[in-house]
Design a protein around this motif. Structure first.
Motif, PDB file in Angstrom:
ATOM      1  N   LYS A  55      43.284  22.280  48.028  1.00 18.18           N
ATOM      2  CA  LYS A  55      43.911  22.468  49.344  1.00 18.18           C
ATOM      3  C   LYS A  55      43.620  23.888  49.810  1.00 18.18           C
ATOM      4  O   LYS A  55      43.814  24.851  49.073  1.00 18.18           O
ATOM      5  CB  LYS A  55      45.412  22.212  49.266  1.00 18.18           C
ATOM      6  CG  LYS A  55      45.730  20.765  48.972  1.00 18.18           C
ATOM      7  CD  LYS A  55      47.173  20.446  49.143  1.00 18.18           C
ATOM      8  CE  LYS A  55      47.408  18.976  48.869  1.00 18.18           C
ATOM      9  NZ  LYS A  55      48.802  18.625  48.944  1.00 18.18           N
ATOM     10  N   PHE A  56      43.183  23.972  51.050  1.00 22.22           N
ATOM     11  CA  PHE A  56      42.838  25.247  51.675  1.00 22.22           C
ATOM     12  C   PHE A  56      44.029  26.200  51.600  1.00 22.22           C
ATOM     13  O   PHE A  56      45.150  25.833  51.909  1.00 22.22           O
ATOM     14  CB  PHE A  56      42.443  24.975  53.132  1.00 22.22           C
ATOM     15  CG  PHE A  56      42.120  26.196  53.915  1.00 22.22           C
ATOM     16  CD1 PHE A  56      40.934  26.867  53.727  1.00 22.22           C
ATOM     17  CD2 PHE A  56      43.015  26.672  54.857  1.00 22.22           C
ATOM     18  CE1 PHE A  56      40.638  28.000  54.465  1.00 22.22           C
ATOM     19  CE2 PHE A  56      42.738  27.802  55.601  1.00 22.22           C
ATOM     20  CZ  PHE A  56      41.538  28.467  55.399  1.00 22.22           C
ATOM     21  N   PHE A  57      43.774  27.439  51.133  1.00 20.39           N
ATOM     22  CA  PHE A  57      44.830  28.436  51.029  1.00 20.39           C
ATOM     23  C   PHE A  57      44.540  29.623  51.940  1.00 20.39           C
ATOM     24  O   PHE A  57      45.423  30.121  52.618  1.00 20.39           O
ATOM     25  CB  PHE A  57      44.978  28.886  49.575  1.00 20.39           C
ATOM     26  CG  PHE A  57      46.101  29.837  49.334  1.00 20.39           C
ATOM     27  CD1 PHE A  57      47.420  29.469  49.575  1.00 20.39           C
ATOM     28  CD2 PHE A  57      45.852  31.110  48.864  1.00 20.39           C
ATOM     29  CE1 PHE A  57      48.464  30.355  49.355  1.00 20.39           C
ATOM     30  CE2 PHE A  57      46.891  31.996  48.641  1.00 20.39           C
ATOM     31  CZ  PHE A  57      48.192  31.625  48.889  1.00 20.39           C
ATOM     32  N   SER A  58      43.300  30.103  51.940  1.00 15.34           N
ATOM     33  CA  SER A  58      42.864  31.162  52.854  1.00 15.34           C
ATOM     34  C   SER A  58      41.358  30.980  53.064  1.00 15.34           C
ATOM     35  O   SER A  58      40.767  30.042  52.531  1.00 15.34           O
ATOM     36  CB  SER A  58      43.184  32.548  52.284  1.00 15.34           C
ATOM     37  OG  SER A  58      42.326  32.849  51.204  1.00 15.34           O
ATOM     38  N   ARG A  59      40.736  31.900  53.798  1.00 16.40           N
ATOM     39  CA  ARG A  59      39.293  31.776  54.053  1.00 16.40           C
ATOM     40  C   ARG A  59      38.472  31.712  52.770  1.00 16.40           C
ATOM     41  O   ARG A  59      37.441  31.059  52.730  1.00 16.40           O
ATOM     42  CB  ARG A  59      38.799  32.960  54.890  1.00 16.40           C
ATOM     43  CG  ARG A  59      38.796  32.724  56.352  1.00 16.40           C
ATOM     44  CD  ARG A  59      38.221  33.929  57.087  1.00 16.40           C
ATOM     45  NE  ARG A  59      36.795  34.135  56.891  1.00 16.40           N
ATOM     46  CZ  ARG A  59      35.846  33.610  57.653  1.00 16.40           C
ATOM     47  NH1 ARG A  59      36.181  32.827  58.645  1.00 16.40           N
ATOM     48  NH2 ARG A  59      34.583  33.865  57.434  1.00 16.40           N
ATOM     49  N   SER A  60      38.913  32.387  51.722  1.00 15.50           N
ATOM     50  CA  SER A  60      38.096  32.463  50.508  1.00 15.50           C
ATOM     51  C   SER A  60      38.838  32.008  49.251  1.00 15.50           C
ATOM     52  O   SER A  60      38.464  32.392  48.141  1.00 15.50           O
ATOM     53  CB  SER A  60      37.589  33.891  50.325  1.00 15.50           C
ATOM     54  OG  SER A  60      38.681  34.775  50.189  1.00 15.50           O
ATOM     55  N   SER A  61      39.881  31.211  49.416  1.00 14.56           N
ATOM     56  CA  SER A  61      40.594  30.726  48.241  1.00 14.56           C
ATOM     57  C   SER A  61      41.195  29.343  48.492  1.00 14.56           C
ATOM     58  O   SER A  61      41.451  28.969  49.626  1.00 14.56           O
ATOM     59  CB  SER A  61      41.689  31.710  47.813  1.00 14.56           C
ATOM     60  OG  SER A  61      42.654  31.836  48.819  1.00 14.56           O
ATOM     61  N   VAL A  62      41.381  28.611  47.398  1.00 12.18           N
ATOM     62  CA  VAL A  62      41.993  27.283  47.458  1.00 12.18           C
ATOM     63  C   VAL A  62      43.041  27.180  46.359  1.00 12.18           C
ATOM     64  O   VAL A  62      43.000  27.900  45.365  1.00 12.18           O
ATOM     65  CB  VAL A  62      40.960  26.137  47.269  1.00 12.18           C
ATOM     66  CG1 VAL A  62      39.947  26.110  48.382  1.00 12.18           C
ATOM     67  CG2 VAL A  62      40.291  26.223  45.919  1.00 12.18           C
ATOM     68  N   LYS A  63      43.975  26.265  46.570  1.00 11.45           N
ATOM     69  CA  LYS A  63      44.939  25.917  45.524  1.00 11.45           C
ATOM     70  C   LYS A  63      44.510  24.571  44.969  1.00 11.45           C
ATOM     71  O   LYS A  63      44.282  23.627  45.729  1.00 11.45           O
ATOM     72  CB  LYS A  63      46.360  25.836  46.073  1.00 11.45           C
ATOM     73  CG  LYS A  63      46.958  27.183  46.373  1.00 11.45           C
ATOM     74  CD  LYS A  63      48.424  27.072  46.682  1.00 11.45           C
ATOM     75  CE  LYS A  63      48.980  28.476  46.903  1.00 11.45           C
ATOM     76  NZ  LYS A  63      50.398  28.552  46.668  1.00 11.45           N
ATOM     77  N   ILE A 131      42.293  29.504  43.067  1.00  7.94           N
ATOM     78  CA  ILE A 131      40.949  30.048  42.847  1.00  7.94           C
ATOM     79  C   ILE A 131      40.614  30.922  44.041  1.00  7.94           C
ATOM     80  O   ILE A 131      40.666  30.464  45.190  1.00  7.94           O
ATOM     81  CB  ILE A 131      39.891  28.925  42.713  1.00  7.94           C
ATOM     82  CG1 ILE A 131      40.243  27.967  41.589  1.00  7.94           C
ATOM     83  CG2 ILE A 131      38.497  29.508  42.520  1.00  7.94           C
ATOM     84  CD1 ILE A 131      40.117  28.540  40.214  1.00  7.94           C
ATOM     85  N   SER A 132      40.285  32.179  43.764  1.00 12.85           N
ATOM     86  CA  SER A 132      39.992  33.144  44.835  1.00 12.85           C
ATOM     87  C   SER A 132      38.526  33.570  44.803  1.00 12.85           C
ATOM     88  O   SER A 132      37.774  33.176  43.920  1.00 12.85           O
ATOM     89  CB  SER A 132      40.873  34.386  44.667  1.00 12.85           C
ATOM     90  OG  SER A 132      42.222  34.029  44.689  1.00 12.85           O
ATOM     91  N   ASP A 133      38.157  34.390  45.745  1.00  8.18           N
ATOM     92  CA  ASP A 133      36.816  34.961  45.873  1.00  8.18           C
ATOM     93  C   ASP A 133      35.725  33.909  46.061  1.00  8.18           C
ATOM     94  O   ASP A 133      34.623  34.028  45.538  1.00  8.18           O
ATOM     95  CB  ASP A 133      36.473  35.855  44.660  1.00  8.18           C
ATOM     96  CG  ASP A 133      37.438  37.016  44.526  1.00  8.18           C
ATOM     97  OD1 ASP A 133      37.892  37.530  45.568  1.00  8.18           O
ATOM     98  OD2 ASP A 133      37.743  37.402  43.387  1.00  8.18           O
ATOM     99  N   LEU A 134      36.051  32.863  46.816  1.00 10.53           N
ATOM    100  CA  LEU A 134      35.056  31.854  47.158  1.00 10.53           C
ATOM    101  C   LEU A 134      34.354  32.261  48.445  1.00 10.53           C
ATOM    102  O   LEU A 134      34.902  33.018  49.245  1.00 10.53           O
ATOM    103  CB  LEU A 134      35.730  30.487  47.346  1.00 10.53           C
ATOM    104  CG  LEU A 134      36.480  29.936  46.143  1.00 10.53           C
ATOM    105  CD1 LEU A 134      37.238  28.670  46.527  1.00 10.53           C
ATOM    106  CD2 LEU A 134      35.532  29.666  44.999  1.00 10.53           C
ATOM    107  N   SER A 135      33.134  31.772  48.639  1.00 11.34           N
ATOM    108  CA  SER A 135      32.410  32.071  49.880  1.00 11.34           C
ATOM    109  C   SER A 135      33.023  31.270  51.023  1.00 11.34           C
ATOM    110  O   SER A 135      33.195  30.051  50.900  1.00 11.34           O
ATOM    111  CB  SER A 135      30.933  31.695  49.741  1.00 11.34           C
ATOM    112  OG  SER A 135      30.335  32.462  48.728  1.00 11.34           O
ATOM    113  N   PRO A 136      33.344  31.943  52.127  1.00  5.94           N
ATOM    114  CA  PRO A 136      33.930  31.225  53.271  1.00  5.94           C
ATOM    115  C   PRO A 136      32.958  30.184  53.827  1.00  5.94           C
ATOM    116  O   PRO A 136      31.742  30.347  53.745  1.00  5.94           O
ATOM    117  CB  PRO A 136      34.189  32.322  54.297  1.00  5.94           C
ATOM    118  CG  PRO A 136      34.127  33.601  53.553  1.00  5.94           C
ATOM    119  CD  PRO A 136      33.244  33.373  52.371  1.00  5.94           C
ATOM    120  N   GLU A 137      33.506  29.122  54.379  1.00  2.69           N
ATOM    121  CA  GLU A 137      32.734  28.072  55.051  1.00  2.69           C
ATOM    122  C   GLU A 137      31.807  27.293  54.115  1.00  2.69           C
ATOM    123  O   GLU A 137      30.908  26.602  54.580  1.00  2.69           O
ATOM    124  CB  GLU A 137      31.906  28.663  56.218  1.00  2.69           C
ATOM    125  CG  GLU A 137      32.689  29.520  57.188  1.00  2.69           C
ATOM    126  CD  GLU A 137      33.796  28.764  57.897  1.00  2.69           C
ATOM    127  OE1 GLU A 137      33.621  27.586  58.207  1.00  2.69           O
ATOM    128  OE2 GLU A 137      34.853  29.379  58.114  1.00  2.69           O
TER     129      GLU A 137
END
Length: 159
Positions: A55-63, A131-137
């Motif tokens: 589930k989308f959490f922020s531009r570069s992270s998901v839960k 999970i953080s530090d993912l590439s946006p989009e």
């Protein structure tokens, strides 16, 4: 096995007992057999977790949300979870990124009010990790496995 010992004892005037080695410890299987009369129950590596739901959490992270694998009374407790991820839809790229998440960081609690008005916190059956530090989009695929003292379990199906 006990029946065989009884049959062998019929021919002797002195009873024959099961012996254990002097080097056997209280945690050994032969000591357990001698003490209880049955083989010890052995645990196993963890079973497969459910496929995680991202589930989308922020531009570069998901839960990520998933349920822990089914366990028996003999299984040792889950110590940690491994979460692997890759850019979604890629059959060429493997799950190169792996994150270890300690069990206590994955448990979610809910507040329960009982009849007397007391508040209790109870663990939910669904686990969660961010999970953080993912590439946006960029879409990603995730999979999870559980680890206990016996070893690593089976990877879940990708999300």
């Amino acid at each position: 096995f006990t029946r065989q010992i009884e049959l062998a004892n019929k021919e002797h005037l002195a009873p024959v007992l099961i012996g254990i080695s002097m080097s056997d410890t209280p945690t050994s299987s032969s000591y357990h057999l001698f003490r209880t009369g049955r083989k010890p129950i052995r645990g196993d590596i963890p079973k497969q977790c459910t496929a995680p739901i991202a589930k989308f959490f922020s531009r570069s992270s998901v839960k990520l949300y998933w349920k822990q694998p089914p366990m028996t009374a003999a299984d040792s407790p889950i110590l940690t979870y491994k979460i692997a991820y890759r850019p979604g839809g890629s059959s060429v790229l493997g799950f190169g990124q792996v994150v270890s998440a300690p069990f206590n960081e994955c448990v979610q609690y809910e507040e329960i009010h009982d009849i007397d008005g007391d508040i209790r916190y109870v663990a939910k059956d669904q686990l969660m990790y961010t999970i953080s530090d993912l590439s946006p989009e960029v879409p990603y695929e995730f999979r999870v496995l559980a680890v206990n003292s016996m070893g690593e379990g089976i990877w879940s199906e990708p999300s």
